[in-house]
Design an enzyme around this catalytic site. Structure first.
Site, PDB file in Angstrom:
ATOM      1  N   ARG A 259       0.868  -1.184   0.000  1.00  0.00           N
ATOM      2  CA  ARG A 259       0.000   0.000   0.000  1.00  0.00           C
ATOM      3  C   ARG A 259       0.905   1.234   0.000  1.00  0.00           C
ATOM      4  O   ARG A 259       1.467   1.594   1.031  1.00  0.00           O
ATOM      5  CB  ARG A 259      -0.859  -0.048   1.262  1.00  0.00           C
ATOM      6  CG  ARG A 259      -1.973   0.982   1.337  1.00  0.00           C
ATOM      7  CD  ARG A 259      -2.529   1.057   2.756  1.00  0.00           C
ATOM      8  NE  ARG A 259      -1.663   1.863   3.608  1.00  0.00           N
ATOM      9  CZ  ARG A 259      -1.506   1.700   4.914  1.00  0.00           C
ATOM     10  NH1 ARG A 259      -2.143   0.745   5.555  1.00  0.00           N
ATOM     11  NH2 ARG A 259      -0.701   2.495   5.594  1.00  0.00           N
ATOM     12  N   HIS A 263      -3.341   4.507   4.953  1.00  0.00           N
ATOM     13  CA  HIS A 263      -4.502   3.608   5.086  1.00  0.00           C
ATOM     14  C   HIS A 263      -5.741   4.270   4.487  1.00  0.00           C
ATOM     15  O   HIS A 263      -6.448   3.684   3.678  1.00  0.00           O
ATOM     16  CB  HIS A 263      -4.726   3.269   6.561  1.00  0.00           C
ATOM     17  CG  HIS A 263      -6.061   2.672   6.852  1.00  0.00           C
ATOM     18  ND1 HIS A 263      -6.452   1.453   6.347  1.00  0.00           N
ATOM     19  CD2 HIS A 263      -7.114   3.131   7.573  1.00  0.00           C
ATOM     20  CE1 HIS A 263      -7.685   1.186   6.757  1.00  0.00           C
ATOM     21  NE2 HIS A 263      -8.108   2.191   7.489  1.00  0.00           N
ATOM     22  N   TYR A 272       4.547   5.393  11.392  1.00  0.00           N
ATOM     23  CA  TYR A 272       4.841   3.984  11.639  1.00  0.00           C
ATOM     24  C   TYR A 272       5.716   3.316  10.574  1.00  0.00           C
ATOM     25  O   TYR A 272       6.071   2.163  10.726  1.00  0.00           O
ATOM     26  CB  TYR A 272       3.550   3.176  11.832  1.00  0.00           C
ATOM     27  CG  TYR A 272       2.505   3.346  10.742  1.00  0.00           C
ATOM     28  CD1 TYR A 272       2.604   2.629   9.549  1.00  0.00           C
ATOM     29  CD2 TYR A 272       1.420   4.198  10.910  1.00  0.00           C
ATOM     30  CE1 TYR A 272       1.651   2.770   8.548  1.00  0.00           C
ATOM     31  CE2 TYR A 272       0.455   4.353   9.915  1.00  0.00           C
ATOM     32  CZ  TYR A 272       0.568   3.640   8.740  1.00  0.00           C
ATOM     33  OH  TYR A 272      -0.362   3.769   7.748  1.00  0.00           O
TER      34      TYR A 272
END
Lengths: 361, 325
Positions: A259, A263, A272
């Site tokens: 990805r 998100h 992160y």
């Protein structure tokens, strides 16, 4: 590429196209059979990438509440959906824009979900696609039920559940894999392993050698495929679909991809993961890889790129027209779909709300 | 026939009438169900239309959703009330909402049968009152039969309905007997039944406690000269409030009787509705005779915990002696 067989499942994802667009000789899959399909898949991948950008733009402009970008996963989605019939049922999660475009779902109908006009979007069921499903992994069971129904109807249909690496930890996905295996349902569990479940990395998600290896415990074939290789994704799904159609049961496919975006538009992935990790995957871009192969194999002509950009532009316009300052839905409709015939309580509450609105206006 | 046999007959007749009806769940095939409700269906209709599933309640409901999308009319069984909880997400998130999510394009003609409630000395998780969860969830119809003939008719109606129905079968009345005329329909879903006419106090109940209420009414009549009107709701969604209202207008007093915990049970909803709509008709507050806000008790305590004839009559007496001053 060396085999890394563990319990009969190759840890090395199956690949036809290397990142530089050359072919991978050990693949054992016939690429030339795909030559008449690859240009169309390229076109849809380009359209997916561009439409995805338009969704993000519209969110930034305040026209959409939220959008989960599929940037980087175009090959995994377009390759899979292109290998199926239009009458095969797909049960998506929410990030499957590439599969939606293969099915010809109207971008505006997708946009109405992210604008907050109607849950689940509009125009999916008509294309044998389940509505956008926010609850992770729960739709895998719907896919199994639909696949069992296909067996009973003897319609030769295959049903695909699109799930992610995070979803494989959900209880419903376990129940779905087991139920499908027990019934030898014509079902494909298509896991897009994109590296991250919001902020949770794979190391906190599972301990199996790979997600494909989970198939062993259910008694079904498991396959790892390079999810950034549209040709490999197409052929692996085509193989699984052929098995399912002849009654040989379900398959678990793990498409290894990434990805590239957050998100959703509400997420900040710099909290992160490192830029270096993202850059490494940017270099493995699935659209560049497909273009390089088309160029190298003589399948390319400039009109293909023109056609792809024109298709993308038309989809972007269609999306903007549908969602930009689009009117809100009718609150009365909320009451109308709860049951086939509204209960007395719903009739009364509907009238109450409409009266309330009448006073305010 | 018994209620078990009546429900089995309804399943048989529904499967015969419509080949899209499929029955499945844990032990419903070979075994014919732990209560033998589905006895004989597998041999009659084949293992494609009556089959055992893995031990996975979420899968039972989730697969039913997928089958309904493809045009079938699934009638899954969850073996016991307490085992609906593992399926809660599928019931609330999908079964109840699929029609709305698809803007009315996809109906969910699923009838979820659940042997329910207490009173038969079961182990933990086998005696739960779950009706409030379903009644509180938009998109589910909730049906609770109290007699064999009603169980037959309401189940046939539920299976023919294009909406999802949670069909709660009162286990403690499974072996009650009544002449049941197959094929005959009683009142439709959404109509309550006045099981005993009276003008002293309205008692509203459903399922296994309808018989309890009738027993209490006999005692009340013989010992106190009170004529209780007993209303069997039959379905909680839709709720036949008109029948309740007509009775309360007549009696001016209302007691709700149910097994489940008191807080936010059907009694709470009925009390709210009655005072909202019939305040000036009331001679006393609406009172509740119910179970308590504790976990369902172990078998040896359930007869004390459950509302029975005595608790109901005490509550009726409190209603009748309510002091306006």
């Amino acid at each position: 590429m060396a085999d890394l067989l563990i319990q009969g499942i190759n840890l090395e994802p199956r690949q036809l196209l290397a990142p530089d667009g050359t072919t991978t000789p050990t693949a054992g899959l016939d690429l030339t059979a795909l030559h008449d399909r690859l240009p169309a898949m390229y076109e849809t991948m380009v359209a997916t990438r561009e439409l995805d950008e338009e969704f993000v733009n519209l969110q930034r402009q305040g026209q959409l509440a939220l959008f989960p970008s599929c940037r980087g996963q175009e090959a995994a989605q377009v390759g899979c959906a292109s290998a199926l019939r239009d009458t095969d049922w797909l049960f998506p999660q929410y990030r499957e824009l590439g599969a939606f475009l293969v099915r010809g779902i109207d971008p505006g109908g997708i946009g109405l979900a992210w604008r907050g006009t109607w849950h689940g979007g509009v125009g999916f069921i008509e294309r044998c696609v389940g509505p956008i499903s926010i609850a992770i992994g729960t739709h895998a069971l719907h896919a199994v039920g639909a696949a069992m129904a296909s067996t009973w109807l003897a319609d030769g249909g295959v049903t695909v559940a699109f799930i992610g690496d995070g979803a494989t930890s959900e209880g419903d996905v376990h129940e779905a894999l087991n139920l499908a295996a027990v019934n030898q349902a014509p079902c494909i569990f298509y896991v897009q392993n994109n590296g991250w479940a919001i902020s949770t990395p794979l190391t906190d998600q599972y301990r199996a050698p790979s997600l494909a290896h989970k198939a062993i415990g259910y008694g079904m074939p498991g396959v790892r495929v390079d999810g950034n290789d549209v040709a490999a994704c197409y052929l692996v799904v085509a193989e699984a679909a052929e098995r399912a159609r002849r009654g040989a049961g379900p398959t678990l496919i793990e498409a290894v991809t990434y990805r590239l975006g957050p998100h959703t538009t509400s997420d900040d992935p710099t909290r992160y993961r490192s830029d270096e990790e993202v850059d490494a995957w940017e270099a493995l871009d699935p659209i560049d890889r497909c273009r390089a192969y088309l160029l190298g194999s003589g399948l390319w002509d400039d009109s293909l790129e023109e056609r792809a950009r024109a298709t993308a532009a038309a989809l972007r316009t269609s999306l903007r027209d549908a969602v930009f300052d689009a009117p809100d839905g009718s609150v009365a409709e909320l009451f109308d779909h709860v049951f086939v015939e509204p209960t007395p309580v719903l009739v009364a509450q509907r009238a109450e709300l409409l009266a309330e609105l009448g006073r305010e206006v | 026939m018994t209620m078990v046999q009546a429900i089995g007959a309804a399943l048989h007749d529904a499967m015969e009438a419509d080949d899209r009806v499929v029955v499945f769940g844990e032990d419903v095939g070979r075994q014919g169900g732990v209560f033998r409700v589905t006895d004989g269906l597998r041999s009659t209709f084949g293992k494609q239309r009556c089959f055992d599933t893995p031990l996975a309640e979420s899968a039972i409901v989730g697969a039913a959703v997928g089958m309904a999308i493809r045009g079938f009319r699934p009638v899954p069984e969850i073996q016991f009330d307490g085992f609906t909880y593992p399926a809660f997400d599928q019931i609330v998130t999908h079964l109840a909402k699929y029609r709305s999510r698809t803007r009315g394009l996809v109906n969910m003609p699923v009838t979820l049968r659940v042997p329910s409630f207490g009173g038969i000395g079961s182990p933990e998780h086998h005696s739960e009152s779950t009706e409030t969860y379903w009644a509180h969830t938009a998109g589910l119809k909730v049906v609770v039969p109290s007699t064999p003939s009603d169980a037959y008719s309401l189940l046939r109606d539920s299976i023919e309905l294009d909406d999802p129905v949670v069909f709660l079968e009162p286990k403690r009345r499974y072996w009650a007997r009544e002449d049941v005329e197959r094929g005959k329909r009683t009142e439709p879903i959404g109509k309550a039944a006045v099981r005993r006419a009276g003008d002293t106090v309205t008692v509203v109940t459903y399922g296994g406690l309808v018989v309890t209420a009738l027993e209490a009414a006999a005692v009340a009549h013989d010992e106190h000269g009170w004529d209780l009107e007993i209303i069997d709701l039959r379905s909680l969604v839709p709720l036949d409030f008109d029948t309740v209202a007509a009775s309360v207008v007549k009696t001016g007093r209302c007691v709700v009787l149910h097994e489940g915990p008191r807080t936010l049970g059907m009694g709470a909803e009925l009390a709210a509705r009655v005072q909202e709509e019939l305040f000036w008709n009331l001679e006393a507050p609406v009172l509740r005779a119910t179970g308590f806000d504790t976990p369902y008790p172990p078998a040896r305590l359930e007869s004390i915990w459950l509302p029975g004839v005595d608790r109901l009559l005490d509550t009726v007496e409190r209603s009748l002696t309510y002091d306006h001053a």
